[in-house]
Design a protein around this motif. Structure first.
Motif, PDB file in Angstrom:
ATOM      1  N   GLU A   1      35.491  37.297  52.724  1.00 34.32           N
ATOM      2  CA  GLU A   1      35.601  38.439  51.818  1.00 34.32           C
ATOM      3  C   GLU A   1      36.223  37.950  50.515  1.00 34.32           C
ATOM      4  OE1 GLU A   1      34.656  41.526  52.112  1.00 34.32           O
ATOM      5  OE2 GLU A   1      33.956  41.484  54.195  1.00 34.32           O
ATOM      6  N   PRO A   2      35.461  37.876  49.421  1.00 28.86           N
ATOM      7  CA  PRO A   2      35.963  37.297  48.165  1.00 28.86           C
ATOM      8  C   PRO A   2      37.273  37.893  47.672  1.00 28.86           C
ATOM      9  CG  PRO A   2      33.593  37.611  48.026  1.00 28.86           C
ATOM     10  CD  PRO A   2      34.036  38.259  49.317  1.00 28.86           C
ATOM     11  N   LEU A   3      37.449  39.212  47.795  1.00 26.83           N
ATOM     12  CA  LEU A   3      38.683  39.827  47.294  1.00 26.83           C
ATOM     13  C   LEU A   3      39.885  39.415  48.140  1.00 26.83           C
ATOM     14  CD1 LEU A   3      37.508  43.439  46.329  1.00 26.83           C
ATOM     15  CD2 LEU A   3      38.069  41.531  44.809  1.00 26.83           C
ATOM     16  N   ARG A   4      39.704  39.338  49.445  1.00 24.86           N
ATOM     17  CA  ARG A   4      40.805  38.910  50.309  1.00 24.86           C
ATOM     18  C   ARG A   4      41.139  37.439  50.079  1.00 24.86           C
ATOM     19  NH1 ARG A   4      39.717  42.006  56.117  1.00 24.86           N
ATOM     20  NH2 ARG A   4      39.669  44.116  55.232  1.00 24.86           N
ATOM     21  N   LEU A   5      40.110  36.640  49.856  1.00 27.45           N
ATOM     22  CA  LEU A   5      40.352  35.227  49.554  1.00 27.45           C
ATOM     23  C   LEU A   5      41.111  35.099  48.240  1.00 27.45           C
ATOM     24  CD1 LEU A   5      40.026  32.210  49.970  1.00 27.45           C
ATOM     25  CD2 LEU A   5      37.691  32.390  49.069  1.00 27.45           C
ATOM     26  N   SER A   6      40.750  35.907  47.245  1.00 28.10           N
ATOM     27  CA  SER A   6      41.456  35.880  45.960  1.00 28.10           C
ATOM     28  C   SER A   6      42.932  36.221  46.142  1.00 28.10           C
ATOM     29  CB  SER A   6      40.821  36.871  44.976  1.00 28.10           C
ATOM     30  OG  SER A   6      39.509  36.482  44.640  1.00 28.10           O
ATOM     31  N   GLY A   7      43.208  37.240  46.953  1.00 25.51           N
ATOM     32  CA  GLY A   7      44.594  37.624  47.197  1.00 25.51           C
ATOM     33  C   GLY A   7      45.380  36.529  47.884  1.00 25.51           C
ATOM     34  N   PHE A   8      44.749  35.877  48.837  1.00 24.56           N
ATOM     35  CA  PHE A   8      45.411  34.780  49.549  1.00 24.56           C
ATOM     36  C   PHE A   8      45.716  33.619  48.613  1.00 24.56           C
ATOM     37  CE2 PHE A   8      44.721  30.852  52.212  1.00 24.56           C
ATOM     38  CZ  PHE A   8      45.986  30.859  52.783  1.00 24.56           C
TER      39      PHE A   8
END
Length: 262
Positions: A63-70
């Protein structure tokens, strides 16, 4: 300052086996996977058994948004990562046109895009730190086309070639890049990909995750570029060089069909 090995796909299979092998060598760990409960249990066990610090983060890297947050958490934090192990991956089995596109997109998002983005973000952190090591997990599938598993084979070919290219690019920054290409390994991968597990059980060359991990950590210490555990697997990667492309496709199609659901 404590340095950490960050391992994706760490809740089972090769990722879990690598986490244990590194913890046994005294490495502090950051484990990443989707299953929070499994990660919490693994972190506690490794801490108790080996006395190392084990952190964990539940995150769907596809999930790109979750990866960005991480990645933002890592960039804003003060923990130094000197080993990145990109082990998270999924597969699809069967005729490409018969699959829902969402399944193919999920595979590409995780196997290709997430891996590449992690290398870029954490690679830049390593460059600032003065060096580090990256291990990307590919497969012996990377050395040939793979009818009936076309997207999966192609994703692993990308990982192999990307890793080799990156290795040359970042040498002068002090970053070492290796790529792991295991053969058939007895993990949950085949169940998750809805593949015929009877074929896996009958495979005489199948290795355990622990065997793969032990070979891998030893090869990492020697800074090997391409890591292929198992003599039989190393031989298999050489066969496509000896055959014509059409014959390689036909043989791969015949083998791969046996893994796909009837």
């Amino acid at each position: 300052m404590t340095r950490y090995a960050l391992i994706t796909g760490a809740s089972s299979g090769i990722g879990l086996a690598l986490a244990e092998a590194l913890a046994r060598r005294g490495r502090s760990l950051i484990l990443v996977a989707r299953q929070r409960d499994a990660l919490e249990s693994i972190a506690l066990e490794l801490n108790q058994r080996f006395g190392v610090e084990v952190l964990f983060r539940a995150c769907d890297l596809g999930e790109p948004l979750r990866l960005s947050g991480f990645l933002l958490e890592l960039e804003e934090g003060d923990r130094q990562i000197d080993l990145l192990v990109n082990c998270a991956g999924i597969g699809t089995c069967g005729p490409f046109l018969a699959h829902d596109w969402s399944a193919e997109q999920d595979l590409i998002e995780l196997n290709v895009l997430a891996l590449t983005r992690l290398c870029h973000a954490i690679g830049n952190m390593m460059a600032v730190q003065g060096g580090g090591q990256i291990l990307n997990v590919s497969s012996i599938a990377a050395f040939q086309p793979g009818p009936w598993l076309s997207t999966y084979f192609a994703s692993k070919a990308y990982v192999l070639h990307f890793s080799e290219g990156l290795r040359e690019e970042v040498k002068k920054t002090g970053i070492k890049v290796s790529v792991l290409c295991p053969g058939v390994t007895r993990t949950r991968f085949f169940d998750a990909a809805k593949m015929n597990t009877d074929t896996v059980e009958q495979s005489t060359g199948a290795m355990t995750p622990e065997e793969v991990a032990l070979y891998t950590v030893r090869a990492l210490e020697k800074n090997k570029a391409i890591i292929i555990p198992g003599r039989r697997n190393r031989w298999i990667t050489r066969v496509p060089r000896l055959l014509s492309r059409w014959m390689t496709r036909k043989i791969a199609a015949s083998i791969n069909k046996s893994y796909c659901p009837r």
